[in-house]
Design a protein around this motif. Structure first.
Motif, PDB file in Angstrom:
ATOM      1  N   TRP A  95      -1.659   7.084   1.457  1.00 55.33           N
ATOM      2  CA  TRP A  95      -1.993   6.164   0.371  1.00 55.33           C
ATOM      3  C   TRP A  95      -3.422   5.632   0.523  1.00 55.33           C
ATOM      4  O   TRP A  95      -4.181   5.612  -0.443  1.00 55.33           O
ATOM      5  CB  TRP A  95      -0.985   5.014   0.327  1.00 55.33           C
ATOM      6  N   LEU A  96      -3.793   5.239   1.738  1.00 54.05           N
ATOM      7  CA  LEU A  96      -5.151   4.719   1.961  1.00 54.05           C
ATOM      8  C   LEU A  96      -6.208   5.780   1.668  1.00 54.05           C
ATOM      9  O   LEU A  96      -7.234   5.488   1.038  1.00 54.05           O
ATOM     10  CB  LEU A  96      -5.300   4.197   3.390  1.00 54.05           C
ATOM     11  N   CYS A  98      -5.869   8.281  -0.372  1.00 55.28           N
ATOM     12  CA  CYS A  98      -5.856   8.487  -1.825  1.00 55.28           C
ATOM     13  C   CYS A  98      -6.541   7.339  -2.563  1.00 55.28           C
ATOM     14  O   CYS A  98      -7.112   7.556  -3.638  1.00 55.28           O
ATOM     15  CB  CYS A  98      -4.430   8.678  -2.329  1.00 55.28           C
ATOM     16  N   GLN A  99      -6.495   6.147  -2.002  1.00 57.89           N
ATOM     17  CA  GLN A  99      -7.204   5.025  -2.620  1.00 57.89           C
ATOM     18  C   GLN A  99      -8.705   5.297  -2.665  1.00 57.89           C
ATOM     19  O   GLN A  99      -9.382   4.903  -3.607  1.00 57.89           O
ATOM     20  CB  GLN A  99      -6.946   3.723  -1.847  1.00 57.89           C
ATOM     21  N   GLN A 100      -9.210   5.992  -1.662  1.00 54.04           N
ATOM     22  CA  GLN A 100     -10.625   6.354  -1.627  1.00 54.04           C
ATOM     23  C   GLN A 100     -10.926   7.535  -2.547  1.00 54.04           C
ATOM     24  O   GLN A 100     -11.922   7.538  -3.257  1.00 54.04           O
ATOM     25  CB  GLN A 100     -11.049   6.703  -0.187  1.00 54.04           C
ATOM     26  N   PRO A 103      -8.365   6.636  -6.764  1.00 49.31           N
ATOM     27  CA  PRO A 103      -7.855   5.257  -6.801  1.00 49.31           C
ATOM     28  C   PRO A 103      -6.902   4.947  -7.951  1.00 49.31           C
ATOM     29  O   PRO A 103      -6.149   3.979  -7.868  1.00 49.31           O
ATOM     30  CB  PRO A 103      -9.120   4.411  -6.891  1.00 49.31           C
ATOM     31  N   ASN A 127      -4.235  -4.467  -3.748  1.00 48.98           N
ATOM     32  CA  ASN A 127      -3.655  -3.487  -4.659  1.00 48.98           C
ATOM     33  C   ASN A 127      -2.743  -2.546  -3.877  1.00 48.98           C
ATOM     34  O   ASN A 127      -3.120  -1.437  -3.550  1.00 48.98           O
ATOM     35  CB  ASN A 127      -4.774  -2.713  -5.357  1.00 48.98           C
ATOM     36  N   TYR A 128      -1.542  -3.003  -3.583  1.00 42.05           N
ATOM     37  CA  TYR A 128      -0.645  -2.199  -2.761  1.00 42.05           C
ATOM     38  C   TYR A 128       0.313  -1.389  -3.639  1.00 42.05           C
ATOM     39  O   TYR A 128       0.568  -1.739  -4.786  1.00 42.05           O
ATOM     40  CB  TYR A 128       0.146  -3.068  -1.775  1.00 42.05           C
TER      41      TYR A 128
END
Length: 149
Positions: A95-96, A98-100, A103, A127-128
């Motif tokens: 997830w982290l 993919c946030q980069q 997003p 934004n979890y």
């Protein structure tokens, strides 16, 4: 007597329209009985859904990046990831990353953690991802999947 009919002039504009992106889901889960459960739920509510399954975070990142090179901004319409997976990466790690990279790609995390434990791990994160606690139920899975598709 003369009958008149109003005629509207319409200008037809040719537009290039892109075909809508297919509905797609990535499931990151190493418990095959849970994958089978999700398959039954998906077949019932979204039989046209294109979905893939991987068992590790490393494999997930590889699939997401590969699909991202083709699809662009959101490689998948939704990613559902367990926290604890085979390999070194957790669902949180995926997830982290993919946030980069992507997003706006929707993400759901699953686990047996209590809500308190889940949110304590994410303390300070604004934004979890949505949390879907295990054991999964048909109604909760349907609700989440239908929200995105």
């Amino acid at each position: 007597m003369i009958q008149s009919t109003a005629v509207q002039r319409t200008d037809k504009v040719d537009r290039l329209t892109l075909a809508p992106q297919e509905k797609s889901l990535l499931v990151i889960e190493d418990d095959l009985s849970l994958v089978n459960f999700l398959e039954v739920v998906l077949d019932e509510i979204q039989p046209d859904l294109i979905w893939e399954h991987v068992t590790s975070g490393e494999e997930a990142i590889e699939v997401i990046k590969r699909r991202g090179r083709i699809r662009g901004e959101n490689p998948f319409g939704l990613v559902i990831a367990d926290i604890f997976l085979e390999g070194e990466m957790t669902g949180f790690d995926v997830w982290l990353d993919c946030q980069q990279l992507y997003p706006t790609m929707p993400f759901v995390i699953t686990s047996c953690l209590t809500f308190d434990r889940y949110f304590s791990i994410l303390r300070g994160v604004n934004n979890y991802p949505l949390y879907l606690p295990k054991p999964l139920t048909v109604s909760r899975c349907q609700s989440v999947i239908q929200e995105y598709f």
